[in-house]
Motif scaffolding. Sequence first.
Motif, short mmCIF file in Angstrom:
data_model
loop_
_atom_site.label_atom_id
_atom_site.label_comp_id
_atom_site.label_asym_id
_atom_site.label_seq_id
_atom_site.Cartn_x
_atom_site.Cartn_y
_atom_site.Cartn_z
N LEU B 333 0.85 -1.20 0.00
CA LEU B 333 0.00 0.00 0.00
C LEU B 333 0.88 1.24 0.00
N GLY B 334 0.54 2.18 -0.87
CA GLY B 334 1.27 3.44 -0.90
C GLY B 334 2.41 3.47 -1.89
N LYS B 335 2.76 2.32 -2.48
CA LYS B 335 3.85 2.32 -3.45
C LYS B 335 3.41 3.05 -4.72
N GLU B 336 4.25 3.95 -5.20
CA GLU B 336 3.88 4.72 -6.39
C GLU B 336 3.93 3.86 -7.64
N ILE B 337 3.02 4.11 -8.54
CA ILE B 337 2.97 3.34 -9.79
C ILE B 337 2.94 4.29 -10.97
N ASP B 338 3.22 3.78 -12.15
CA ASP B 338 3.32 4.63 -13.34
C ASP B 338 2.25 4.32 -14.40
N PHE B 339 1.88 3.05 -14.48
CA PHE B 339 0.94 2.62 -15.52
C PHE B 339 -0.19 1.79 -14.92
N VAL B 340 -1.33 1.83 -15.59
CA VAL B 340 -2.43 0.92 -15.26
C VAL B 340 -2.88 0.28 -16.56
N PHE B 341 -3.00 -1.04 -16.54
CA PHE B 341 -3.50 -1.75 -17.73
C PHE B 341 -4.75 -2.52 -17.35
N GLN B 364 -10.75 11.54 -10.77
CA GLN B 364 -9.88 11.86 -11.90
C GLN B 364 -8.66 10.95 -11.92
N LYS B 365 -8.27 10.58 -13.11
CA LYS B 365 -7.05 9.81 -13.27
C LYS B 365 -5.89 10.59 -12.66
N ALA B 366 -5.03 9.90 -11.92
CA ALA B 366 -3.88 10.57 -11.32
C ALA B 366 -2.93 11.04 -12.43
N LYS B 367 -2.32 12.21 -12.22
CA LYS B 367 -1.48 12.80 -13.28
C LYS B 367 -0.27 11.93 -13.61
N ASN B 368 0.26 11.24 -12.60
CA ASN B 368 1.48 10.45 -12.83
C ASN B 368 1.20 9.09 -13.49
N VAL B 369 -0.07 8.82 -13.78
CA VAL B 369 -0.41 7.49 -14.30
C VAL B 369 -0.78 7.54 -15.78
#
Lengths: 198, 469
Positions: B333-341, B364-369
Amino acid sequence: MAYDKFKVLSSTAVPLPIENVDTDQIIPARFLKATERKGFGDNLFRDWRYQSGNTPKEHFVLNNPIYSGKILVGGKNFGSGSSREHAAWAIYDYGFRCVVSSFFADIFRGNCMNIGVLPVQVSSNFLTKIFEAIEADPNTEFEVNLPEQTFTIKTTGEKESFEINDYKKENLLNGFDDIDYLLNIKSEIESFAKDTPL
Amino acid sequence: MKKTLFDKVWDSHLVQKVLNGPDVLFIDRHLVHEVTSPVAFLGLKNRKIKVLYPERTFATADHNTPTINQHLPVKDPLSANQLRALEQNAMEHQIPYWGLGHEKNGIVHVIGPENGITLPGSTIVCGDSHTSTHGAFGAIAFGIGTSEVEMVLATQCIMQPKPKSMLITINGKLNNAVTPKDVALYIISKLSTSGATGYFVEYAGDVFKQMSMEGRMTVCNLSIEMGARGGMIAPDEKTFEYIKNREYTPKGEAWIKAMTYWETLFTDNDSVFDREITFNGEDIEPMITYGTNPGMGMGISGGIPKSDAIEGGASTYKKSLQYMNFEEGDNMLGKEIDFVFLGSCTNGRIEDFRAFTNLVKGRQKAKNVTAWLVPGSHKVEDAIKKEGLLDILNKAGFELREPGCSACLAMNDDKIPAGKYAVSTSNRNFEGRQGPGSRTLLASPLVAAAAAVTGKVTDPRELMVVEIA
C-alpha cells in the motif's frame, strides 16, 4: 515435422540454477513474430543475455566461454508460463538437445518432446549434484542414455534413471512424430467425428 | 462407476488409448491466432495436406495487433507479415477468419464464449496457454504448442496423457471488493506456480456457484498460472443462460438434445480426486502481486514475505525482489505506480470495465499514471459505449483503446518502459513480460482502478461507498 533421432548423448552442460524459469525469459514475446522456424537461438534468454542494446551481459552463463555443451541444466519448475513452442525451438536452435531439471511445466515438456529435445527430470538431490559437478569442473561430461533411461555424471559414475512413456521413447529414438501416427488412424478419427456433432 | 466432470468429458472424446502412451483425444473446436499458427500451416504444406475439419476451426488476430488506429495498415512489418500469413492460411483452408476490424474480432478467449463457440462438455484447444478460460463452461480446454496446432489442424485430434485430477473447493461468502481475480490470485499464492502441474482442476463450492460466467472465466483462465493444464466448473443454469441464442450455439431440436447431455455434466457424488484442497471465501482479501511470478501474491494490506518464510530457493526469491526493487517486509500500500492496464483474456470483459468504471466515476485519473484500457473484443467495446461507461471514463480522464492482447504480453507497441511499475489486470508478472525491464503488479480491475485515480497502490475498499442492501 521429422526431427533428429535421440539415442545416447555425451556432453558437457550449461548450468542455470534459477527456479521457475518461464518461457518469457527463454524467449520474450517480441521475438515471436517469425512465420518460419528459423533463427530463434539468437534470442534465447535474450533479456538475461544482452543489455538493451546488443551488448552481452558478461555474467550470464551463455556469455561465459567456460560453459558449453548440448545439455542445459535448469532449476525447479523449468518452462512455466506461455505455451509458445518457440521456447523449445530457441533451445534447440542454440544447440541444446537435452534439458535437465527437477521439475518441468507440462506444456513446455510436451513441446520439447515434439521437436526432439529430451526433457530429463531428476530428483532435486541429484540436480544439486549436477550443479556441484559443473561448478567444480565446467568440463564435466554427462551421459544421457535414452534406451536405458539414465542420466550419468561421468566423472563420478553417479547415475539416476528418468521416466518417459514407451510411446514417446520410441518416437524420440526413431525421430517419429505424432502427426504421422494420427494420419495412420485417420479413418478411425473420421468415424468418431461423424458421431460427434459440432 | 463414479465419474468426475473431467472424466465424463475426457472419456467421451477418447478415440484411442495408446498402450503405455498417451490418449488420442478428439477436439471439438480449435481456435487459431496469428502468432503460434504460421509454422503449423507451413507443416501442413510440407506434408501436402489440408485442414481436416475447417468448420471446427476459428481464426482471429489478437496477439500482435495495434490497439490504436486499427483501420490503418499495421506499421510493424513483422506483425503485418504474420497477420497476412494467417489471413492467407485461413482463406486457403476455408477457416472462418475474424481479422482486424471484423465485428467479431477480439482476444481469442473472449470471442470464443461471446459467439457461442465455447460449449459445455466440449474439448477446445488453442496455441495459447490461457485456453483454460473456456473451462468456465464445463469444457476441457487447454493450451498447446505449435506442433500440436499442426496436429489438430491435420487430424482434429491430440495425443495427451490423461492428467491427474484436483478439486479446489471454496465455500463461504466473499468479502467486499474481493473479485474472481482475487480468488484466483489467492489460490495461486497458496499453491505456487507449480502446485497444480500435472493436474486438471475442477473448481467447486459456494463461491464459484455464486460467481458470474465472466468471473468463472477469469478463474479458469488463471488455472495455468499454478501449473494446471486447465480448470473447469460444472455447467449450471447460469451457463445455459449465457450461451443460449449465441451465434454458434445449437438451436431448436439441437439445443434440446445438447441440454440432455449438458445436464449430465457434473462430478458424481463420492468421486475420487487425486488431490483435494479447500479454502474459505472469507479468508480472501483484495490481492496484489509483488514479485515476478503469479504465485508471488499477497493480500493488499499485508507486507512482502521474508525470504526465510518462503519455501524453496531464497536466491531466486531475492533475485525476483531485486528485479522489482522491493524489500522484504515492505508494505505494498502506498507504493507509487506509473501505468495501469485494464484488459487481457483474464480481465478484458464487460464486467471488468463496469467494476473499473464504477470506482473511477466522479474521480480523476492521477497525473502520474498512464492508463491503457483495452477491451477484450469489439463486442465488449460496443457494450462499453452502449452502457454509457465510456462517457464516465472520458470524464475521469481515461481513454479507450481498440481490442487485442496489448500490454499483457507487449508484442505490439503497448510496452511498459523499463523500470516502470504497472498495476495490471492481466495474468503474468514475469520479468519483462509487459516490455523489457517492466515491473508488473497483478491485480483485479478494482485494485487497478484505485491505483489509476490515486497514483499508488491503494486498497479499493477505501474508495468504495458501502451500499446498504
